[in-house]
Design a protein around this motif. Structure first.
Motif, PDB file in Angstrom:
ATOM      1  N   ASN A   1       0.840  -1.192   0.000  1.00 33.93           N
ATOM      2  CA  ASN A   1       0.000   0.000   0.000  1.00 33.93           C
ATOM      3  C   ASN A   1       0.873   1.238   0.000  1.00 33.93           C
ATOM      4  O   ASN A   1       1.855   1.314   0.739  1.00 33.93           O
ATOM      5  CB  ASN A   1      -0.923   0.010   1.223  1.00 33.93           C
ATOM      6  CG  ASN A   1      -1.956   1.116   1.147  1.00 33.93           C
ATOM      7  OD1 ASN A   1      -1.742   2.203   1.647  1.00 33.93           O
ATOM      8  ND2 ASN A   1      -3.087   0.829   0.506  1.00 33.93           N
ATOM      9  N   SER A   2       0.522   2.209  -0.850  1.00 37.70           N
ATOM     10  CA  SER A   2       1.241   3.485  -0.914  1.00 37.70           C
ATOM     11  C   SER A   2       0.246   4.615  -1.104  1.00 37.70           C
ATOM     12  O   SER A   2      -0.804   4.437  -1.739  1.00 37.70           O
ATOM     13  CB  SER A   2       2.243   3.496  -2.075  1.00 37.70           C
ATOM     14  OG  SER A   2       3.255   2.531  -1.879  1.00 37.70           O
ATOM     15  N   VAL A   3       0.594   5.778  -0.561  1.00 41.80           N
ATOM     16  CA  VAL A   3      -0.262   6.958  -0.665  1.00 41.80           C
ATOM     17  C   VAL A   3       0.567   8.110  -1.217  1.00 41.80           C
ATOM     18  O   VAL A   3       1.673   8.375  -0.737  1.00 41.80           O
ATOM     19  CB  VAL A   3      -0.850   7.348   0.709  1.00 41.80           C
ATOM     20  CG1 VAL A   3      -1.713   8.598   0.575  1.00 41.80           C
ATOM     21  CG2 VAL A   3      -1.660   6.200   1.294  1.00 41.80           C
TER      22      VAL A   3
ATOM     23  N   THR B   1      -4.066  10.015  -3.537  1.00 42.89           N
ATOM     24  CA  THR B   1      -4.316   8.732  -4.189  1.00 42.89           C
ATOM     25  C   THR B   1      -3.771   7.585  -3.356  1.00 42.89           C
ATOM     26  O   THR B   1      -2.657   7.662  -2.816  1.00 42.89           O
ATOM     27  CB  THR B   1      -3.665   8.693  -5.589  1.00 42.89           C
ATOM     28  OG1 THR B   1      -4.124   9.817  -6.349  1.00 42.89           O
ATOM     29  CG2 THR B   1      -4.023   7.416  -6.323  1.00 42.89           C
ATOM     30  N   ASN B   2      -4.544   6.518  -3.259  1.00 41.03           N
ATOM     31  CA  ASN B   2      -4.130   5.306  -2.558  1.00 41.03           C
ATOM     32  C   ASN B   2      -3.934   4.176  -3.575  1.00 41.03           C
ATOM     33  O   ASN B   2      -4.831   3.893  -4.377  1.00 41.03           O
ATOM     34  CB  ASN B   2      -5.177   4.901  -1.524  1.00 41.03           C
ATOM     35  CG  ASN B   2      -4.729   3.700  -0.703  1.00 41.03           C
ATOM     36  OD1 ASN B   2      -4.011   3.831   0.289  1.00 41.03           O
ATOM     37  ND2 ASN B   2      -5.142   2.512  -1.115  1.00 41.03           N
ATOM     38  N   TYR B   3      -2.763   3.567  -3.530  1.00 42.10           N
ATOM     39  CA  TYR B   3      -2.435   2.429  -4.396  1.00 42.10           C
ATOM     40  C   TYR B   3      -2.334   1.173  -3.526  1.00 42.10           C
ATOM     41  O   TYR B   3      -1.643   1.179  -2.502  1.00 42.10           O
ATOM     42  CB  TYR B   3      -1.105   2.647  -5.110  1.00 42.10           C
ATOM     43  CG  TYR B   3      -1.065   3.864  -6.012  1.00 42.10           C
ATOM     44  CD1 TYR B   3      -1.368   3.744  -7.367  1.00 42.10           C
ATOM     45  CD2 TYR B   3      -0.710   5.112  -5.521  1.00 42.10           C
ATOM     46  CE1 TYR B   3      -1.322   4.851  -8.204  1.00 42.10           C
ATOM     47  CE2 TYR B   3      -0.669   6.224  -6.346  1.00 42.10           C
ATOM     48  CZ  TYR B   3      -0.972   6.083  -7.688  1.00 42.10           C
ATOM     49  OH  TYR B   3      -0.929   7.187  -8.509  1.00 42.10           O
ATOM     50  N   ASN B   4      -3.000   0.102  -3.942  1.00 40.53           N
ATOM     51  CA  ASN B   4      -3.008  -1.097  -3.121  1.00 40.53           C
ATOM     52  C   ASN B   4      -2.885  -2.357  -3.985  1.00 40.53           C
ATOM     53  O   ASN B   4      -3.493  -2.446  -5.062  1.00 40.53           O
ATOM     54  CB  ASN B   4      -4.302  -1.168  -2.300  1.00 40.53           C
ATOM     55  CG  ASN B   4      -4.255  -2.272  -1.267  1.00 40.53           C
ATOM     56  OD1 ASN B   4      -3.669  -2.113  -0.198  1.00 40.53           O
ATOM     57  ND2 ASN B   4      -4.863  -3.408  -1.579  1.00 40.53           N
TER      58      ASN B   4
END
Length: 817
Positions: free
Chosen positions: A369-371, A396-399
């Motif tokens: 997970n990255s923001v 934005t949230n990447y998962n």
């Protein structure tokens, strides 16, 4: 009669087991110790004297299965504590002065002898943690899986010492359990193999034979038994960092910047690990090799940020993850009379987190997970001078979520999901996939494939899918494979992955022959045949086809040769180069025929050379592509070496899209394109922990449009005498990195970097090489960056047991009155 039938059946079963069974596995029994083991390469602790010896190594390459010579025998011992595994290796050599010991950066093998240990805590034949050390003391480590091979982006914290002796060389290693993954069983059974390379003869050995007839290395490891009742310490590591940057160029004043942050690694248990970065700093990562991109697709760059490269094999299932999407600067629509005052090259990453591991039953679980932060730009109206604030990228949230079940020591089935959620009324994306890799027990045959499904929530909601299936024979001198895939029109994984083409299906096949042992001419030899055909789903037109035959070989002097021919026997219909919203438009490209040759001399010599020319002919008048690579390298000593690489490519009468005219006609150009790339790598290693490196790249590519053409509805091109806009292209880039690196303690590093670079694109230019390289060096165009970064590795257990901490935590003496 039944008696003879029984004998016959027994003989058949015996032959079959020899042909299709796995190699017999060696077993090594280890013992525990409470003695303090000092990693000094001397083996003088009492615990080493009674340890069982692993010996009788067998050659992997080039003469597969040949026993090691008595005068170059290998002897390895293993003992353990509650903290770590310890390895002592005595590597005999009757010519110790010839032992290769070139110094280099971590994870580079170069021309040195090596010893390695390969450990699989689950003994499932599918994943190994590999630790190597050279005779010069340089460490290399990686995670190995059959799907992704060796991933050297993974770095663990471990200790090793080497020494050259009168009888060869020795290695002593300490591998903490924190660097490994294993179940919480009272009695452990691990997969184990040892590796040795004698570089001057290009010979590689292993303790348990790696049979080249079988396409699976990890499944051919031996067994380590004897580890019992270990009480592993808390796996908590903190890596704080501080960096200073000094930036300068002509357009802005020189300014300094101080950054700080923290990396955290926590062992949730012996199998699962949490990796987190808070306020990350990627300012010292390797520069991108930017190129002049005239194609319909974006240029793909390698991932150089450590957090996104270390231990990501689980997240790469299904090829759904392209981590450069995280933090990339997206495009934004503005008016014709507007400009953006300052456009950021990246979007700032706020934090990142990974949790990954595997249960005793073989179920792998991974969460990434990255923001990234909300980023706005100032847009200026060139007519009125007014400015407005526009959102370039929202919060934005990447998962990524992965479940990977391994079974039968060589097969797996995975479920993968990627999700991108943007704050506000912006596009969201979700992609899920089922991935399988199935192999027969003897690793003779493989069936692999996937089914991927995408859901995009934008102005219009779209769903799409992509799937492929492939069958391969993976054992023996003769091997083959065939498969196919299908991609629907609306499949889209580009929010967190990368996919260039949709609405097509394809079929492909391959066959190969290889030798498994040296002959009178070759140490290795392989002949490959490949075929590929691709069709548009809507029209059925063929949009790609290719056939090639190639040979890769290695002679008895360890010089490498390769050559091949490739051809496209049918015209193709390219639906992407027209860049049109009308997906039925295409351009017709002709048949091609070409070939290549490469030569790479033995790198053991002080001077070595790589040479690779190639040429392609088109079934069109005067249209050809040709080029070559030439790369000399010289090793002055074990400390100093350089590699120079020159690449030249020319495309005569290349045809490609350039514009749309005022009437919305698609304009192509017939153009000549020339590219020069010069790179230089200079390495000076003071010792195995301190290095100086110089990396230089000058890239120049230009395209001159000779004729403009209009695309017709039937895919042909006609001359356009009215279009006269200058669409020539010239890209001139310069990058120089001079770096100093010192690993002053395990996991702790000081790095100093000086970087200068320039990026020049123009429509009007000179095609003289001297003029363009002068422009690259022009002080008006150069950017300068000087940075210092310090990272310090802190082990929670070391801090907890330190005298300083104990002085504050020990019970206070009571005073009695």
């Amino acid at each position: 009669m039944p008696k003879y039938s029984c004998y016959f059946i027994c003989i058949i079963l015996l032959i079959t087991s020899k042909m299709f069974g796995q190699n017999p596995k060696k077993t090594l029994h280890t013992k525990s110790t409470t003695e303090k083991i000092i990693i000094d390469g001397k083996f003088d602790e009492a615990s080493w004297k009674n340890a069982e010896i692993a010996t009788d190594f067998l050659m992997n390459n080039p003469d597969n299965g040949k026993p090691e010579k008595p005068e170059r025998k290998s002897e390895v011992k293993v003992i353990y504590t509650n903290e770590a595994l310890y390895i002592a290796a005595s590597l005999y050599d009757n010519e110790p002065l010839k032992i290769g010991k070139e110094l280099t950066l971590r994870d580079n093998f170069v021309t040195a002898d090596h010893f390695g240990v390969q450990l699989n805590g689950y003994n499932d034949g599918q994943q190994e943690f590999r630790f190597f050390v050279s005779a010069a003391g340089v460490q290399m480590d990686c995670v190995y899986t059959e799907a992704n091979d060796e991933d050297f982006s993974w770095d663990a914290i471990w200790d090793s010492r080497t020494a050259i002796t009168e009888t060869g060389w020795v290695v002593e290693m300490k591998i903490p359990y924190a660097a490994l993954r294993f179940p919480t069983d009272i009695k452990q059974t691990w997969g184990l193999n040892f590796y040795r390379e004698i570089i001057r003869d290009r010979q590689q050995f292993s303790w348990n034979l790696i049979n080249n007839n079988i396409n699976n290395e990890a499944n051919q490891a031996g067994i380590l038994e004897g580890i019992e009742n270990i009480k592993t310490p808390t796996r908590l590591f903190l890596i704080p960092y501080s960096s200073f940057y000094l930036n300068s160029n002509k357009s802005q004043k020189t300014y300094g910047e101080i950054r700080g942050g923290l990396d955290l690694k926590y062992g949730i248990n012996d199998a699962f690990t949490l990796d987190a970065i808070l306020i990350p700093d990627f300012g010292q990562v390797k520069f991108d090799n930017v190129e002049l991109n005239l194609s319909a697709f974006e240029q793909v760059f390698s991932e150089n940020r450590p957090f996104f490269t270390e231990g990501t094999d689980l997240f790469n299932k299904g090829d759904l993850l392209y981590t450069r999407r995280i933090g990339e600067s997206p495009s934004i629509s503005i008016g014709d009379n507007e400009t953006i005052e300052e456009y950021p090259s990246t979007i700032k990453l706020i934090n990142g987190m990974k949790v990954s591991g595997r249960t005793k039953s073989g179920l792998g679980i991974g969460v990434l997970n990255s923001v990234t932060e909300n980023t706005s730009v100032v847009v200026k109206n060139n007519d009125t001078g007014e400015t407005r604030l526009a959102t370039l990228a929202p919060l934005t949230n990447y998962n990524v979520f992965v479940l990977d079940q391994r079974f039968r020591t060589n097969s797996s089935v995975s479920l993968v999901n990627t999700n991108v959620t943007r704050n506000g009324e912006f596009r969201d994306a979700n992609v899920s996939g089922l991935v399988w890799d199935l192999n027969t027990k003897a690793n003779s045959y493989q069936f692999q494939g996937n089914y991927l499904y995408s859901i995009i929530n934008d102005v219009d909601k779209t769903n799409g899918f992509k799937t492929f299936a492939e069958f391969n024979k993976t054992k023996g001198k003769y091997r083959y494979g065939f498969g196919g895939n299908y991609v629907s029109t609306d499949f889209d994984n580009n929010d967190l992955g990368i996919n260039f083409q949709t609405h097509y299906h394809s079929f492909y096949g391959n066959a190969s022959y290889r030798i498994l042992n040296p002959t009178k001419l070759f140490n290795s030899f392989r002949l490959n045949l490949n075929a590929y055909s691709e069709f548009d789903n809507k029209s059925g037109k063929i949009q790609n086809n290719n056939f090639n035959v190639n040979v890769n070989s290695n002679n008895l002097k360890n010089d490498y040769f390769g050559y091949g021919i490739n051809f496209r026997p049918f015209i193709i219909y390219d639906f992407y180069e027209p860049r049109s919203v009308d997906e039925t438009k295409y351009v017709i490209y002709p048949e091609t025929f070409g070939g290549f040759f490469y030569f790479s001399s033995n790198y053991n010599r002080k001077f070595a050379l790589d040479f690779n020319p190639s040429i392609t002919f088109f079934n069109e008048k005067d249209r050809t592509n040709y080029g070559f690579l030439i790369s000399p390298r010289y090793r002055f000593s074990d400390h100093l070496s350089f590699v120079y690489d020159f690449r030249f490519n020319r495309q005569n009468r290349n045809i490609g899209w350039v514009d749309f005219d005022e009437n919305d006609n698609t304009i192509f150009a017939r153009r000549d394109r020339i590219t020069y790339t010069n790179t230089l790598q200079v390495k000076y290693s003071v010792n195995n922990n301190m290095n100086l490196n110089l990396s230089v790249r000058h890239y120049w590519s230009y395209a001159v449009n000779n004729d403009y053409l209009t695309l017709q509805n039937d895919g042909t091109l006609t001359d356009n005498l009215d279009y006269n806009t200058n669409k020539n292209s010239n890209l001139n880039t310069w990058n120089l990195d001079l770096s100093y690196s010192w690993w002053f303690a395990p996991g702790s590093q000081i790095s100093v970097l000086y970087r200068n670079n320039s990026f020049l694109f123009s429509r009007d230019f000179s095609n003289q090489f001297e003029r363009n390289i002068k422009d690259a060096f022009d002080t008006d165009n150069l950017n300068h960056i000087f940075s210092i970064s310090v990272r310090y590795f802190i082990d929670y257990n070391s801090v907890k047991n330190s005298r300083f901490v104990k002085s504050f935590t020990k019970p206070k003496e009571r005073i009695h009155f």
